[in-house]
Every structure is written in C-alpha cells, then in structure tokens.
Write a protein that holds these residues in place. Structure first.
Motif, PDB file in Angstrom:
ATOM      1  N   LYS A 217       0.833  -1.206   0.000  1.00 42.68           N
ATOM      2  CA  LYS A 217       0.000   0.000   0.000  1.00 42.68           C
ATOM      3  C   LYS A 217       0.863   1.251   0.000  1.00 42.68           C
ATOM      4  O   LYS A 217       0.582   2.219  -0.734  1.00 42.68           O
ATOM      5  CB  LYS A 217      -0.938  -0.015   1.207  1.00 42.68           C
ATOM      6  CG  LYS A 217      -1.930   1.134   1.230  1.00 42.68           C
ATOM      7  CD  LYS A 217      -2.889   0.986   2.400  1.00 42.68           C
ATOM      8  CE  LYS A 217      -3.886   2.144   2.446  1.00 42.68           C
ATOM      9  NZ  LYS A 217      -4.817   2.002   3.600  1.00 42.68           N
ATOM     10  N   LYS A 218       1.898   1.264   0.813  1.00 39.29           N
ATOM     11  CA  LYS A 218       2.795   2.425   0.863  1.00 39.29           C
ATOM     12  C   LYS A 218       3.453   2.667  -0.497  1.00 39.29           C
ATOM     13  O   LYS A 218       3.548   3.803  -0.967  1.00 39.29           O
ATOM     14  CB  LYS A 218       3.870   2.227   1.935  1.00 39.29           C
ATOM     15  CG  LYS A 218       3.380   2.498   3.342  1.00 39.29           C
ATOM     16  CD  LYS A 218       4.537   2.494   4.321  1.00 39.29           C
ATOM     17  CE  LYS A 218       4.113   3.057   5.666  1.00 39.29           C
ATOM     18  NZ  LYS A 218       3.704   4.454   5.611  1.00 39.29           N
ATOM     19  N   LEU A 219       3.932   1.599  -1.088  1.00 40.28           N
ATOM     20  CA  LEU A 219       4.603   1.738  -2.378  1.00 40.28           C
ATOM     21  C   LEU A 219       3.657   2.244  -3.457  1.00 40.28           C
ATOM     22  O   LEU A 219       4.019   3.111  -4.261  1.00 40.28           O
ATOM     23  CB  LEU A 219       5.209   0.387  -2.785  1.00 40.28           C
ATOM     24  CG  LEU A 219       6.416  -0.069  -1.966  1.00 40.28           C
ATOM     25  CD1 LEU A 219       6.719  -1.538  -2.216  1.00 40.28           C
ATOM     26  CD2 LEU A 219       7.643   0.790  -2.285  1.00 40.28           C
ATOM     27  N   LEU A 220       2.441   1.720  -3.489  1.00 43.11           N
ATOM     28  CA  LEU A 220       1.486   2.116  -4.524  1.00 43.11           C
ATOM     29  C   LEU A 220       0.983   3.549  -4.318  1.00 43.11           C
ATOM     30  O   LEU A 220       0.747   4.276  -5.285  1.00 43.11           O
ATOM     31  CB  LEU A 220       0.313   1.145  -4.564  1.00 43.11           C
ATOM     32  CG  LEU A 220       0.638  -0.270  -5.043  1.00 43.11           C
ATOM     33  CD1 LEU A 220      -0.604  -1.156  -4.999  1.00 43.11           C
ATOM     34  CD2 LEU A 220       1.217  -0.254  -6.461  1.00 43.11           C
ATOM     35  N   GLN A 221       0.822   3.952  -3.070  1.00 45.87           N
ATOM     36  CA  GLN A 221       0.304   5.294  -2.783  1.00 45.87           C
ATOM     37  C   GLN A 221       1.414   6.332  -2.604  1.00 45.87           C
ATOM     38  O   GLN A 221       1.125   7.502  -2.369  1.00 45.87           O
ATOM     39  CB  GLN A 221      -0.567   5.246  -1.524  1.00 45.87           C
ATOM     40  CG  GLN A 221      -1.818   4.412  -1.688  1.00 45.87           C
ATOM     41  CD  GLN A 221      -2.708   4.428  -0.455  1.00 45.87           C
ATOM     42  OE1 GLN A 221      -2.358   4.987   0.583  1.00 45.87           O
ATOM     43  NE2 GLN A 221      -3.871   3.813  -0.571  1.00 45.87           N
ATOM     44  N   ARG A 222       2.670   5.885  -2.750  1.00 42.07           N
ATOM     45  CA  ARG A 222       3.808   6.781  -2.506  1.00 42.07           C
ATOM     46  C   ARG A 222       3.684   7.429  -1.113  1.00 42.07           C
ATOM     47  O   ARG A 222       3.971   8.604  -0.912  1.00 42.07           O
ATOM     48  CB  ARG A 222       3.911   7.884  -3.546  1.00 42.07           C
ATOM     49  CG  ARG A 222       4.613   7.514  -4.841  1.00 42.07           C
ATOM     50  CD  ARG A 222       3.753   6.680  -5.744  1.00 42.07           C
ATOM     51  NE  ARG A 222       4.345   6.599  -7.100  1.00 42.07           N
ATOM     52  CZ  ARG A 222       3.866   5.818  -8.057  1.00 42.07           C
ATOM     53  NH1 ARG A 222       2.809   5.035  -7.831  1.00 42.07           N
ATOM     54  NH2 ARG A 222       4.435   5.804  -9.253  1.00 42.07           N
ATOM     55  N   ASP A 223       3.238   6.648  -0.165  1.00 43.84           N
ATOM     56  CA  ASP A 223       3.049   7.116   1.205  1.00 43.84           C
ATOM     57  C   ASP A 223       4.206   6.609   2.050  1.00 43.84           C
ATOM     58  O   ASP A 223       4.271   5.419   2.377  1.00 43.84           O
ATOM     59  CB  ASP A 223       1.716   6.592   1.760  1.00 43.84           C
ATOM     60  CG  ASP A 223       1.594   6.809   3.264  1.00 43.84           C
ATOM     61  OD1 ASP A 223       2.302   7.688   3.802  1.00 43.84           O
ATOM     62  OD2 ASP A 223       0.784   6.105   3.901  1.00 43.84           O
ATOM     63  N   TYR A 224       5.110   7.484   2.414  1.00 44.81           N
ATOM     64  CA  TYR A 224       6.296   7.074   3.147  1.00 44.81           C
ATOM     65  C   TYR A 224       6.281   7.568   4.599  1.00 44.81           C
ATOM     66  O   TYR A 224       7.335   7.725   5.217  1.00 44.81           O
ATOM     67  CB  TYR A 224       7.554   7.542   2.407  1.00 44.81           C
ATOM     68  CG  TYR A 224       7.566   7.056   0.965  1.00 44.81           C
ATOM     69  CD1 TYR A 224       7.590   5.696   0.665  1.00 44.81           C
ATOM     70  CD2 TYR A 224       7.508   7.961  -0.094  1.00 44.81           C
ATOM     71  CE1 TYR A 224       7.571   5.246  -0.646  1.00 44.81           C
ATOM     72  CE2 TYR A 224       7.487   7.521  -1.411  1.00 44.81           C
ATOM     73  CZ  TYR A 224       7.520   6.167  -1.681  1.00 44.81           C
ATOM     74  OH  TYR A 224       7.494   5.725  -2.984  1.00 44.81           O
ATOM     75  N   SER A 225       5.064   7.817   5.115  1.00 46.90           N
ATOM     76  CA  SER A 225       4.950   8.123   6.541  1.00 46.90           C
ATOM     77  C   SER A 225       5.526   6.940   7.315  1.00 46.90           C
ATOM     78  O   SER A 225       5.348   5.779   6.944  1.00 46.90           O
ATOM     79  CB  SER A 225       3.490   8.367   6.918  1.00 46.90           C
ATOM     80  OG  SER A 225       2.686   7.256   6.568  1.00 46.90           O
TER      81      SER A 225
END
Length: 289
Positions: A217-225
């Motif tokens: 999910k992080k990789l697909l959403q570019r979410d690096y929180s």
C-alpha cells in the motif's frame, strides 16, 4: 499489576496502546512528554520516578546509546532503585551492549531481558509481533504472559546478547530485501512500466513476501509516513557490520545495502519509512536516457 513503559516512538506507542487495550495498567515515560500524554495514561516525571512505582519496565528506544541513558544515566532507572526489578529492553541494541547491560544490572540485584521485536505498527496493533528474548529463563517465564498480549510468536534464545544478534541477522535480510525490491521497482518504472503492474508481477513472482505484502500500500500510494525509518534500518545494519567483523565473517552485500540507506539519510530521507528507498533509486542515474 502495574507495568512501566518507556519509549513512545511509532512502534512503542503501538505496543503500549495494545497492552492498555489488553488490560495492562501502564505507567509511561517518554523523553518528549507530549507523546506520552497523547495516550491518556499516567506519566512519570523520569525513569527513576517510574521504576520506584513498578516491578518491571518495558523499554523501546532508538539505539543502545538511548537505552544506556534511560537505564544508567542521570535520573535513569538505576537512580530510582532497581534491586529485585526487571528491565525488558525491546530496543534493537548492539549485541555487546545487551550483554553489558545484563551484567551491570545483575551487579545491582536487578534483571535484564534482551527482547528485540520483529515487526512494525500493523502487527503490533493486531497483537501479531514476534519477540526474541535472551536473559535468565526464570524471568522470561515470569513475563511471558505479558509478551503474549502483543506477540504472536515468542522465542527464548538463551543468554542476553543472543536475542540482539538474531535481531541483527533478521534485519540484514529485512534491509536487503527492501533494498532489492526498491531497486527493481525503480528500474522498472524507468523502463516505462507502471508501478502497479510491477508490484503485481513481483508479488506473483520472485518478490512475493511478507515484506511486500505489508509495504504494498505504501509503495502504490507513494506514502512514506514512517512505520520503520531509514534512520533505524541504517543503525541496525551498522550494528550488524560490527557483529560480522567481530565474528571474523564476511558479507558481500551488507556494506552496500547499508550504504544505500546512508545515501538516503544524506538526501534527507532518514525520518521517512524505509520503503522510500524506491524514490532514491529513481533519482540515481549514471547518464541521461
């Protein structure tokens, strides 16, 4: 039974919340007091104040230097009186420090469990972490019921220091696997493929893994929180390098993997989730296309 808990970073906070939800009465301390207050639980004025009110303390901080300060420093646990009490250190420590902390606390009549955690925020919330525990087996058995409230798998691995060694071995794989996934995805994107397609193919092929599952999910959403930061994996791999050197062993990959995270730190990514490494590789080019 009231339990002390020190260290409310991303994982520490998730574990503390889970323990509280499971009915464990906690007394907290954190260097940044606001983070402790956010949980709505009692907060001690210092580690020394905390240990004076409990028989056991769970501790999870950034590194061995921070652990040493909390346990042995000014207003640290030992200044509050530790005789007969148990300190359970879930920090990913330098293995030599874990052994030293055990010996120093033993001199003071206290007990130390070297108990690093495998897993991050999501399994912590579900009570599905893994813990590796080194130290006196009797003290491990006394605290096993508490570990069971937030861990799915519990391994007793012998003397203090063994658990830290095993955690570092695990994180050699963790850091290396995230590095190679990041590299593959970045190169795939530079070759003109969509990230969604790349992740689906890797998930169906050689990249299929628990790590890709939890980071998808992080990789697909570019979410690096941050769940597990670049700073932390870099620190762990540095400790692992020391272990490899002290063993007289050799690794072809460890230094290169550590240097990838070192470069990410240098470029300002240290406080982001270590899955951000994919963006590092997209920025690294030997020549213009």
């Amino acid at each position: 039974m009231r339990v002390g808990f020190i260290g409310l970073g991303s994982l520490g906070k998730a574990i503390a919340r889970r323990l509280s939800e499971q009915g464990v009465e906690l007394l907290l301390w954190n260097r940044t007091k606001e983070k402790a207050l956010e949980l709505g639980l009692p907060v001690a004025d210092s580690p020394a104040h905390l240990i004076s009110q409990v028989d056991r303390v769970f501790l999870i901080v950034f590194d061995s230097h921070a652990s040493e300060e909390v346990i042995f420093g000014k207003d640290g646990l030992v200044e509050g009186g530790v005789e007969g009490k148990t300190i359970i250190d879930m920090t990913t420590n330098h293995y030599a420090y874990a052994k030293l902390a055990y010996e120093e606390l033993k001199k003071r009549g206290a007990y130390y469990l070297d108990a690093p955690i495998l897993g991050s925020i999501i399994p912590a919330q579900k009570g599905e972490l893994t813990v590796l525990v080194g130290g006196d087996k009797e003290k491990f058995e006394e605290n096993k019921a508490i570990f069971e409230k937030f861990c799915k798998k519990i391994f007793y691995v012998g003397p203090s220091g063994n658990a830290s060694k095993l955690k570092l071995i695990n994180n050699m794989v963790l850091g290396g696997f995230m590095q190679v996934l990041s590299e593959a995805i970045a190169i795939g994107e530079l070759a003109g493929f969509e990230r969604e397609l790349l992740v689906d193919i890797l998930e169906s092929g050689a990249g299929k893994s628990y790590l890709l599952e939890v980071k998808k999910k992080k990789l697909l959403q570019r979410d690096y929180s941050v769940h597990f930061s670049v700073d932390l994996i870099h620190k762990d791999l540095h400790y692992a390098e020391d272990m490899v050197k002290d063993l007289g062993a050799f690794s072809l990959s460890l230094q290169n993997v550590k240097n990838a995270y070192a470069l990410a730190k240098y470029l300002g990514m240290g406080g982001e989730d270590f899955s951000v490494l994919v963006e590092l590789y997209k920025r690294l080019r030997t020549q213009s296309p």
